[in-house]
Design a protein around this motif. Structure first.
Motif, PDB file in Angstrom:
ATOM      1  N   CYS A  63       0.771  -1.102   0.002  1.00  0.00           N
ATOM      2  CA  CYS A  63       0.088  -0.134  -0.143  1.00  0.00           C
ATOM      3  C   CYS A  63       0.890   1.250   0.068  1.00  0.00           C
ATOM      4  CB  CYS A  63      -0.873  -0.007   1.290  1.00  0.00           C
ATOM      5  SG  CYS A  63      -2.301   1.508   1.117  1.00  0.00           S
ATOM      6  N   CYS A  66      -1.190   6.662   0.037  1.00  0.00           N
ATOM      7  CA  CYS A  66      -0.851   7.847   0.476  1.00  0.00           C
ATOM      8  C   CYS A  66       0.361   8.141   0.740  1.00  0.00           C
ATOM      9  CB  CYS A  66      -2.102   8.151   1.598  1.00  0.00           C
ATOM     10  SG  CYS A  66      -1.229   7.519   3.256  1.00  0.00           S
ATOM     11  N   CYS A  70       3.125   3.045   3.549  1.00  0.00           N
ATOM     12  CA  CYS A  70       3.535   1.972   4.575  1.00  0.00           C
ATOM     13  C   CYS A  70       4.028   0.730   3.858  1.00  0.00           C
ATOM     14  CB  CYS A  70       2.313   1.659   5.330  1.00  0.00           C
ATOM     15  SG  CYS A  70       1.523   3.170   6.112  1.00  0.00           S
ATOM     16  N   CYS A  82      -2.897   3.988   8.535  1.00  0.00           N
ATOM     17  CA  CYS A  82      -4.436   4.257   8.683  1.00  0.00           C
ATOM     18  C   CYS A  82      -5.289   3.351   9.508  1.00  0.00           C
ATOM     19  CB  CYS A  82      -5.118   4.462   7.093  1.00  0.00           C
ATOM     20  SG  CYS A  82      -4.968   3.143   6.491  1.00  0.00           S
TER      21      CYS A  82
HETATM   22  S1  SF4 Z   1      -1.530   5.074   5.666  1.00  0.00           S
HETATM   23 FE1  SF4 Z   1      -3.059   3.356   4.757  1.00  0.00          FE
HETATM   24  S2  SF4 Z   1      -3.582   4.307   2.972  1.00  0.00           S
HETATM   25 FE2  SF4 Z   1      -1.788   5.344   3.582  1.00  0.00          FE
HETATM   26  S3  SF4 Z   1      -0.344   4.020   2.695  1.00  0.00           S
HETATM   27 FE3  SF4 Z   1      -0.473   3.238   4.975  1.00  0.00          FE
HETATM   28  S4  SF4 Z   1      -2.059   1.508   4.633  1.00  0.00           S
HETATM   29 FE4  SF4 Z   1      -1.984   2.715   2.625  1.00  0.00          FE
END
Ligand code: SF4
Length: 348
Positions: A63, A66, A70, A82
């Motif tokens: 992921c 954003c 992460c 998140c």
């Molecule tokens: S905060 Fe959530 S959406 Fe953003 S990169 Fe990490 S896992 Fe993905």
């Protein structure tokens, strides 16, 4: 006193007029001048929406949706900053009448609140939803069903609140919903903590971007926005990309938002949000006709009590100063409610 037939007809016309007056008479906004058709519909008919969904879903495997990037595999149940799973978690869905006038219209903005958040502000007013993740995990097809339901009860748009971490699910749901008759604009209601590269996947799908621009200073962003010192730079790039995709705020002939960027900026106590810098940035980097909502409603919530500079509401003077800057730097499309508030405060 007896009501004559003539009195009855006259009062009926006045009443009907109250309900039929298009919102365009309530504030100055540009009309699209063309019959509105959803951007996502055009993309589906060109056979491109499915590809975008596939592209978006592949990001879940490592992921990077954003700026937190992460790198977790959400498809395998791993969770990043998140704390969101791979399926959408929805807290509520309903017509909302507290949004900007062109989004609310007569029947409300069809708001879907997604649980979890990639920013997690210390002053979050929705902290049980955003920080604690309260809500129900559903399938994409159920999300599509919610969109159709909101349209069926008359909502003017689908207002996706905190959508960043569930963007792939949203795209999939929109495609399912389009096939079932979804024909109203999508509003991407985001904190602004986005990656411009990822937003490109939404090009030609989202009709209205509703980003926050919360902080202009990296140190304050780090302190108040979950360590996100890169927030100002990321949000600026994101808003530039949003503006490239959808341009300025346009309404239909009834004054209902059809397309464009609508930026929200919450004035904070002791100028921690950098309001003057924000206004200077908009004036210098976007059209001066960009829709800007300078918001006054900061309240002390959640962990804000631990931060001395934000432990009070803003003063009338702080709000009026912000509106004065907006006028001085030549912004021409301020939210009509913010102008009303300025006028009320000015008379005090
Ligand atoms: S905060 Fe959530 S959406 Fe953003 S990169 Fe990490 S896992 Fe993905």
């Amino acid at each position: 006193m007896e009501l004559t037939r003539r009195d009855f007809i006259t009062s009926s016309i006045i009443l009907a007029g109250l309900f039929l007056v298009p919102n365009r008479f309530l504030y100055a906004a540009k009309e699209t001048g063309e019959r509105w058709y959803p951007a996502y519909g055009k993309l589906e008919q060109e056979g491109k929406l499915a590809q975008r969904i596939e592209q978006a879903y592949s990001i879940f495997e490592q992921c990077e949706l954003c700026p937190r990037q992460c790198g977790v595999n959400r498809q395998k149940g791993e969770r990043g900053f998140c704390q969101a799973p791979a399926k959408p978690v929805v807290y509520s869905a309903n017509p909302h009448f507290g949004e900007e006038i062109s989004l609310v219209g007569k029947n409300g903005s069809g708001t879907i609140f997604f649980s979890n958040c990639n920013l997690r502000c210390v002053f979050c007013q929705n902290w049980p939803i955003s920080h604690k993740g309260y809500g129900k995990e559903i399938e994409d097809k159920d999300l599509a069903g919610i969109m159709i339901l909101l349209q069926d009860i008359g909502c003017h748009n689908i207002n996706l609140v905190t959508p960043t971490h569930v963007m792939p699910n949203i795209l999939n749901a929109v495609r399912i919903a389009f096939k079932k008759g979804l024909r109203i604009p999508l509003v991407y209601n985001t904190s602004g903590y986005e990656r411009a590269e990822i937003l490109k996947i939404l090009d030609g799908i989202v009709d209205i971007y509703l980003p926050d621009m919360k902080f202009m200073d990296a140190d304050n962003a780090e302190k108040y926005l979950g360590g996100a010192s890169d927030y100002p730079e990321m949000a600026k790039k994101a808003i530039i990309e949003m503006n490239r995709q959808v341009g300025e705020h346009l309404v239909d002939r009834h004054g209902i938002a059809a397309r464009g960027v609508m930026i929200r900026h919450l004035v904070m106590p002791n100028q921690v949000a950098g309001t003057k810098k924000f206004i200077q940035w908009v004036a210098g980097n976007l059209p001066k006709s960009t829709y800007v909502n300078i918001m006054h409603q900061y309240s002390v919530e959640f962990k804000a009590f631990d931060y001395p500079k934000i432990i009070r509401r803003i003063t009338v003077e702080e709000y009026l100063e912000a509106m004065k800057w907006a006028e001085e730097y030549g912004l021409t499309n301020l939210d009509p409610k913010s102008i009303d508030i300025k006028n009320i405060y000015t008379k005090q």
